[in-house]
Design an enzyme around this catalytic site. Structure first.
Site, PDB file in Angstrom:
ATOM      1  CG  HIS A   1      -1.712  -1.211   1.429  1.00 18.84           C
ATOM      2  ND1 HIS A   1      -2.170  -1.613   2.659  1.00 18.84           N
ATOM      3  CD2 HIS A   1      -2.154  -2.150   0.549  1.00 18.84           C
ATOM      4  CE1 HIS A   1      -2.858  -2.735   2.535  1.00 18.84           C
ATOM      5  NE2 HIS A   1      -2.862  -3.087   1.259  1.00 18.84           N
TER       6      HIS A   1
ATOM      7  CE1 TYR B   1      -0.085   2.965   9.969  1.00 15.65           C
ATOM      8  CE2 TYR B   1       0.378   0.805  10.907  1.00 15.65           C
ATOM      9  CZ  TYR B   1      -0.500   1.689  10.307  1.00 15.65           C
ATOM     10  OH  TYR B   1      -1.796   1.305  10.047  1.00 15.65           O
TER      11      TYR B   1
END
Length: 469
Positions: A71, A134
Site C-alpha cells: 500500500h 507506525y
C-alpha cells in the site's frame, strides 16, 4: 534478543530515494529493554526532515507469516516494531525515474525505517506476537490518492521468506494490480500565487503545465479569506510559491493604498505561513530591497537589519517576518524586477525608439532582477533542498544606477547614450502632485549565499542584452 543491544544510532540509505533505514540503540538488562523509538532532535540531526507525525498506529499480529500490503499512501510513515520481527518490502510507486524500485529488510526492535509519501509499504511477520507500529503525518481520508501493488508482482519480484501460497492474505490484497496497471502517485502539488504577474508568468514558463502544478490569481484564491484553512486539501500540497504582491510603491502612501499594501504584503503572507506550517508545506515568499533604507555602504546581506522607509517597504518587511514563522520557508529577496509586461527597461526602449531624451535618476544604485532568473533560483533552491532561510537573488556583475541602465538600453538598441540625462531622486520628484514613497539609494544585495548553493546569477549586462533581444 541480545543481538539487538549496543547498536549506535545511524541511518542507512536504501535503493529507493528518501526511504531511510535506521539502526536504533536498544538498552537492556534483566528487567527487559528500552529504546527511543522516535526522537525528533536526534533524527533530524542525522538529516531526516521533521515530518510532523500526527498519529501513532499499532498492528498486532499473533501468527508467523501474517502478510499485508503493498500500500502506498499520500503521507510519510515511520515504521518500527515493538515486539517480534518482520520482513519488510517497499516498492516506489511515485511518479518518476525510480518508479518500481524495490527494497527489502528485516525490522526488529533495533531498527526503524522512514517511508516517504508514495512508497508502497508491506510486511510479513517472522515471529508470533509481533507488534508493528507506525507514525504517520496525516489522517486517513477517503479523498486522498492511494496506490496498491500486488504482493506477487513479477516485476518487483519480492523474495518473501514464507511463500505467499502458505500465508494468509486479505482478499483485497490478493486482487491488487501488477506494476504495469498501477497509476503512480504524483508529487505533492505546487501552488503558484500571483500567476498573472511578471514573476508568475516566469514561473509558469519554468515549471510548465505539469498536473501537480497549480496557478492561481487572487481572484481565484483569496488568501486573506477566513476560509483559507479549508480552501484546499492542503496535505496534498508540498510547496506554495507566493509570487503575489502589492507593488504600487507610491500609491501605497495613500490611505487606500496603505490598506491594500498591508493586506497583500503582510496579512496574506501571515495566513499562508499558518497554513504552510500546519501542513508541512514549504513556503516560498518573494521579498524586496525596500525592506532596507539604502543608507548602508556596500552590499546588503540577508541578515541585515530591516529599516524600511515607506509603507510599501514596511509591509514587505512585515511579510518577511510572517513568512519566517513557517518552519519550511524560503524568502527570495530581489531588487528592480524586470519581466514580461510594463517595466523600466521596456519604458526606456520605447522612449529611445520614439526619439525621447529622458532624465533618469542617477543616485539610486542596485542590480536588475530578471524574473526568468528569479524563477530559476526558486526552482534551484527547491530542487537542491537548500537550507531554509532568506536568499538574495538579483543579476550579478557591477551595481549600476537607473541612469546607467537607461544608457545601456539606449546603447543596446543602437541609440545615442548621451540622450540620457542624470537627475537626483529629489529633483525627479520635486514637482510631484501625488504622494511619493521614499526610495532606498543603495539597493545592492550580496549574492554570496545563493551562489554557495550552486546557483550562479547571470551577469546583469548579459541578461539585459538577452532580454532586449
Amino acid at each position: 534478543m541480545s543481538d539487538i543491544f549496543g547498536k549506535p544510532l545511524q541511518q542507512i540509505e536504501t535503493t529507493i530515494p528518501g526511504l531511510v533505514l535506521f539502526e536504533l540503540p536498544v538498552h537492556g538488562d534483566s528487567r527487559g529493554w528500552f529504546k527511543e523509538n522516535w526522537q525528533r532532535e536526534k533524527m533530524t540531526a542525522l538529516g531526516l526532515e521533521d515530518f510532523g507525525p500526527v498519529q501513532n498506529n499499532i498492528s498486532f499480529n499473533d501468527a508467523v507469516g501474517t502478510t499485508r500490503g503493498i500500500h502506498a499512501e499520500p503521507w510519510d510513515k515511520w515504521v518500527s516494531v515493538a515486539t517480534g520481527r518482520i520482513f519488510g518490502a517497499w516498492v516506489d510507486l511515485r511518479e518518476g525515474p525510480s518508479f518500481g524500485v524495490t527494497f527489502t529488510a528485516e525490522i526488529d526492535p533495533s531498527r526503524a525505517i522512514f517511508v516517504p509519501r508514495g512508497v508502497g509499504n508491506s510486511y510479513q511477520t517472522l515471529e508470533a506476537n509481533t507488534a508493528y507500529a507506525y507514525l504517520v503525518n496525516d489522517h486517513w481520508s477517503p479523498a486522498a490518492e492511494y496506490a496498491f501493488l500486488n504482493l506477487a508482482d513479477e516485476t518487483a519480484a519480492i523474495e518473501w521468506p514464507i511463500p505467499l501460497s502458505d500465508v494468509e492474505i486479505s482478499d483485497k490484497d490478493k486482487v491488487h494490480p501488477r506494476l504495469a496497471g498501477v497509476t503512480p502517485i504524483a508529487p505533492r502539488k505546487t501552488l503558484v500565487l500571483g500567476a498573472a504577474g511578471q514573476l508568475g508568468l516566469a514561473l509558469r514558463a519554468r515549471l510548465g503545465d505539469a498536473a501537480h502544478v497549480e496557478y492561481v490569481t487572487r481572484a481565484e484564491l483569496d488568501v486573506t479569506s477566513p476560509d483559507l484553512p479549508t480552501a484546499r486539501r492542503w496535505r496534498d500540497y508540498g510547496t506554495i510559491i507566493n509570487a503575489a504582491a502589492y507593488t504600487a510603491v507610491d500609491v501605497a502612501e495613500t490611505a487606500e493604498g496603505r490598506a491594500a499594501a498591508w493586506g497583500a504584503n503582510a496579512t496574506a503572507v501571515s495566513a499562508l505561513a499558518r497554513v504552510a506550517d500546519k501542513h508541512g508545506i514549504t513556503l516560498v515568499h518573494v521579498s524586496s530591497d525596500y525592506v532596507f533604507d539604502g543608507t548602508g555602504h556596500g552590499e546588503y546581506a540577508e541578515d541585515a537589519a530591516f529599516s524600511p522607509l515607506g509603507v510599501y517597504g514596511q509591509s514587505k518587511a512585515a511579510g518577511d517576518l510572517a513568512a519566517q514563522t513557517a518552519a519550511r520557508h524560503y524568502i527570495v529577496r530581489t531588487s528592480w524586477v524586470i519581466g514580461e509586461g510594463k517595466n523600466f527597461v521596456r519604458t526606456m526602449a520605447s522612449l529611445a525608439e520614439r526619439g525621447i531624451d529622458p532624465s533618469v535618476v542617477s543616485d539610486q544604485i542596485g542590480r536588475l532582477s530578471f524574473t526568468e532568473d528569479i524563477a530559476a533560483a526558486i526552482v534551484h533552491l527547491l530542487d537542491v533542498k537548500a537550507d531554509y532561510g532568506t536568499y538574495n537573488v538579483t543579476s550579478g556583475g557591477a551595481a549600476l544606477s537607473w541612469a546607467d541602465i537607461a544608457r545601456e538600453v539606449y546603447r543596446i538598441t543602437d541609440n545615442d547614450t548621451a540622450r540620457v540625462s542624470d537627475v537626483t531622486t529629489a529633483e525627479y520628484f520635486a514637482n510631484a502632485t501625488t504622494p511619493v514613497s521614499p526610495r532606498p539609494l543603495n539597493s545592492t544585495l550580496d549574492l554570496a549565499k545563493i551562489t554557495a548553493t550552486g546557483f550562479t546569477p547571470r551577469d546583469g549586462a548579459e541578461a539585459l542584452v538577452a532580454y532586449l533581444a
